[in-house]
Design an enzyme around this catalytic site. Structure first.
Site, PDB file in Angstrom:
ATOM      1  N   GLU A  12     -17.221  16.365  -4.521  1.00 44.33           N
ATOM      2  CA  GLU A  12     -17.098  15.077  -5.206  1.00 44.33           C
ATOM      3  C   GLU A  12     -16.399  14.036  -4.342  1.00 44.33           C
ATOM      4  OE1 GLU A  12     -14.403  16.704  -8.450  1.00 44.33           O
ATOM      5  OE2 GLU A  12     -13.557  14.716  -8.241  1.00 44.33           O
ATOM      6  N   GLU A  29     -12.744  25.079  -7.182  1.00 47.29           N
ATOM      7  CA  GLU A  29     -13.278  23.776  -6.770  1.00 47.29           C
ATOM      8  C   GLU A  29     -12.183  22.970  -6.076  1.00 47.29           C
ATOM      9  OE1 GLU A  29     -15.451  21.867  -9.860  1.00 47.29           O
ATOM     10  OE2 GLU A  29     -14.993  19.843  -9.150  1.00 47.29           O
ATOM     11  N   HIS A  78     -20.985  16.954  -9.396  1.00 53.44           N
ATOM     12  CA  HIS A  78     -19.815  16.384 -10.046  1.00 53.44           C
ATOM     13  C   HIS A  78     -20.270  15.266 -10.974  1.00 53.44           C
ATOM     14  CE1 HIS A  78     -16.571  13.165 -10.003  1.00 53.44           C
ATOM     15  NE2 HIS A  78     -15.948  14.193 -10.543  1.00 53.44           N
ATOM     16  N   LYS A 127      -8.731  22.701 -15.127  1.00 57.23           N
ATOM     17  CA  LYS A 127      -7.944  22.133 -14.037  1.00 57.23           C
ATOM     18  C   LYS A 127      -6.756  23.033 -13.761  1.00 57.23           C
ATOM     19  CE  LYS A 127     -10.455  18.392 -13.682  1.00 57.23           C
ATOM     20  NZ  LYS A 127     -11.148  17.999 -12.441  1.00 57.23           N
ATOM     21  N   ASP A 137     -10.447  24.299 -10.963  1.00 60.41           N
ATOM     22  CA  ASP A 137     -10.557  23.103 -10.119  1.00 60.41           C
ATOM     23  C   ASP A 137      -9.162  22.627  -9.745  1.00 60.41           C
ATOM     24  OD1 ASP A 137     -11.040  20.631  -8.979  1.00 60.41           O
ATOM     25  OD2 ASP A 137     -12.163  19.806 -10.678  1.00 60.41           O
ATOM     26  N   ASP A 145     -22.052  13.884  -5.637  1.00 58.72           N
ATOM     27  CA  ASP A 145     -21.590  12.849  -6.557  1.00 58.72           C
ATOM     28  C   ASP A 145     -22.542  11.668  -6.369  1.00 58.72           C
ATOM     29  OD1 ASP A 145     -18.812  11.701  -8.018  1.00 58.72           O
ATOM     30  OD2 ASP A 145     -20.000  10.199  -6.977  1.00 58.72           O
TER      31      ASP A 145
END
Lengths: 449, 449
Positions: free
Chosen positions: A308, A281, A358, A227, A255, A331
């Site tokens: 997602e 992402e 995701h 992240k 991400d 997703d």
């Protein structure tokens, strides 16, 4: 349409549950936009009066507050489901999909987006769970065994026919059958490749990041994800730590969870390029098709991934038309369920873009593995550059939890969509009356006193 | 931040009401996608302990089923509002806007779209109603009198900074002040131009269409609108009837309410081109930016209009960037309220596209007139090619209903956002316990017995 109808079997009840897990207390799942999620499920059970006792289970995933709104949205669909013939529903789940999407009054609350659309996804996925259980097959197998014509009949082509026609979808599915038998053997033996996000949550310190990244490689994962997006200096440090741990051959995705505007996304991604990120992402809003296209053109060779939070097939269509992504992330519970995800998988195949789902949250790994395995067997025909996200959270609450071996999802063998939560977990984590939350409230009162 | 604080005044309650009008029984409001709407409001009242007794009123508009979901979504925002300082809220409604949009858990239910975003719009609009009442001004006047710097501070530029920067917004607002005094005189005397949809509902027969179209012209409207999209032969006949009634000089818009895919939209619109439609409204999904761009290129000189279902500023931004529309239709209650509509008005001004609001429903005319009048006074500076939709429905339920004179909205003079519904209407149409619905249920039971 059997000439000698048996006793009429119907859906007798649509039960809903507000289930919340206190994940925020461990900073599991923390990222730049979601600092303190309480992973939750607006959970739905379709009960029938069939002698086989099968139920259809499904859910919307949320991260805490507002889960009661999501439950209310599922409740609003009840009248469309209770009383339906189970045989007709399972022969054609698309009929329910069309009816729910088409409710002319509920449609105003979307259309096909947000709370109301996720509720439709939960109910539709529950119908597919029931269908697969009654067929005695895991969902991936049911879909991969199905006639291409029937699969095409399950798709709502409204608003995507300029990019994918029913005939084109049929061609893709017919071609997809070639070599399926060999791929099923591969799937049974090796499973489907996974990547792990468990190492890279923003709330983890460098020591934990180092330990978990090393563990991920030792466990057989060939891709990890970090992240990013809260603080650039932190991100540079964390990317350097992670890259030094995993070495040059492991793919490292980053991400941003929608944290940036377009220019900032380009600047920030370039600042991290020296660590060879595989994809960036959710660099910006999931609604911004043109923004993603601009970012992608600017940050190549770093790939752009999103999906997602993409609300429906119409936005995915445009992301593909605009050349806005390199990796499409479906997703299982954000869009209108299996039927819409069939459309999205076929759109991705038409445009030649790999699908890397995701997952994580509550039960998203359990659901989405079925869709990727179907994609491998019957649509794309390959696992090259395809990985399913894996997060090691909350699987023990499910009766048929995912099984990961050497960085791969092993193919489920239990009939259904792997969506059924353990009754004891439901009893414990139902909010606010379940035993965990009731005790928690008592504790808080004790502290306050 | 007064050095000598007065007694602290707070928001003491957020009350919600599920209000539904049985409009489906008259086929008012019927179109190709919405055959039987029951116009409804998820209604919210902010109460305070201020001595002035002012309340903030707002609502989400829905068309019946699911209004309870919309109410639940507003309820989910309550903890962000109750206990806030009224002085701080009214000095900076944007602070509440940022907090509601930014709730990291509720955000998952959108983000910024659908049920949860409309709930935010209802609460934010209620905060502006309270702000304007306390300032003693109708909202259009409060906005037009405000400093450009303060207006810019009310806007969330996240995800739109690639198309509109704060500095650009400030420039537009500063330029917009030139000549405002003269325009205010025009507005007071003549009002803001309206067009009417009341003649053209799909459920009306040709006789009623003829009568109402003639009446519209007699009433001073220079534009009418017809619903299309259910049956091409019917549409050709109805367009011919309407055009022959109103003559060549009255603009006649047509509205497909998202009925078509891209190719069908082009084909159908061209088939109606001989009747000189001014714009084709909602030719396809409101999510399809690229589809609208394709349609617009193909159907010119017929203009393309959309916006009543566009979920947020990010999609409007792209519609403008892609050259996908000729007419931008804001809705007062679909997006996140006044703050987001300020962003959208400024985006439209930046791209030179006229704003013609969607209205009708319950109270949408009452709200959106304020935004168009602000646009005229302080942003676009013109009413050329600008009209606000007008539908003659349900205005008598409001304390400060719109006043139409010779096809123009007359500027409201009562302080506030014209959002306050009559207490007796709330009591009668609250669902299901209000006196109308309770009696209706009794009647149904009587018929069943």
């Amino acid at each position: 349409m059997s000439p000698i109808p048996g006793p009429l079997v119907r859906v007798t009840a649509v039960e809903t549950y507000d289930i919340r897990f206190p994940t925020s207390r461990e900073l599991d799942g923390s990222d730049a936009m979601n600092p303190d999620p309480d992973y939750s499920a607006a959970y739905v059970v379709l009960r029938t009066d069939a002698a086989d006792g099968h139920e259809g289970h499904g859910f919307s995933f949320t991260i805490g507050r507002g889960n009661e709104v999501q439950v209310a949205a599922i409740d609003a669909l009840r009248d469309h489901v209770v009383g339906r013939s189970v045989d007709e529903l399972c022969a054609d789940p698309g009929s329910l999909n069309r009816e729910l999407i088409g409710d002319s009054q509920l449609r105003w609350l979307g259309p096909e987006k947000g709370v109301m659309h996720m509720a439709i996804g939960a109910v539709i996925n529950a119908a597919w769970d029931l269908t697969a259980k009654r067929a005695g097959k895991p969902l991936w197998r049911l879909l991969a065994d199905a006639d291409p014509e029937w699969l095409v009949s399950q798709i709502d082509f409204r608003y995507i026919s300029d990019a994918l026609t029913p005939d084109e979808a049929l061609d893709i599915l017919r071609r997809g059958r070639a070599g399926a038998e060999g791929r099923r053997n591969v799937l049974s033996e090796r499973g489907f490749p996974a990547y792990t996000t468990s190492a890279g949550w923003l709330g983890y310190d460098d020591e934990k990041l180092t330990r978990l990244a090393a563990q991920a490689v030792a466990d057989g994962f060939r891709q990890i994800k970090l992240k990013v997006g809260a603080d650039l200096d932190d991100d540079i440090r964390r990317c350097r730590v992670a890259r030094s741990v995993v070495g040059p051959d492991i793919r490292m995705a980053i991400d941003a969870n929608q944290r940036w505007d377009v220019a900032e996304a380009i600047r920030w991604t370039k600042a991290l390029a020296e660590f060879d990120p595989y994809w960036i992402e959710e660099p910006t809003s999931p609604d911004d098709v043109l923004g993603h296209a601009t970012i992608r053109a600017a940050v190549a060779p770093v790939k752009v991934a999103t999906g997602e939070h993409v609300q429906n097939r119409i936005v995915f269509k445009q992301l593909l038309q605009a050349g806005a992504l390199d990796v499409l992330q479906i997703d299982a519970a954000r869009v209108g369920g299996v039927n819409e995800n069939l459309a999205i998988l076929l759109l991705a195949a038409k445009f030649g873009v790999p699908v890397c789902p995701h997952a994580g949250g509550v039960g998203l790994c359990e659901l989405v593995q079925h869709l990727s395995m179907f994609d491998y067997l019957a649509v794309s025909g390959t696992t090259d550059d395809r990985v399913i996200e894996y997060v090691d959270h909350l699987h023990d609450h499910f009766l048929d939890p995912v099984m990961i071996r050497e960085g791969h999802y092993m193919a489920p063998t239990t009939p259904g969509f792997s969506a059924t939560m353990r009754p004891e977990s439901i009893a414990r984590y139902t909010f606010p009356g379940g035993t965990f939350w009731a005790a928690d409230l008592d504790r808080q009162k004790g502290h306050a006193a």
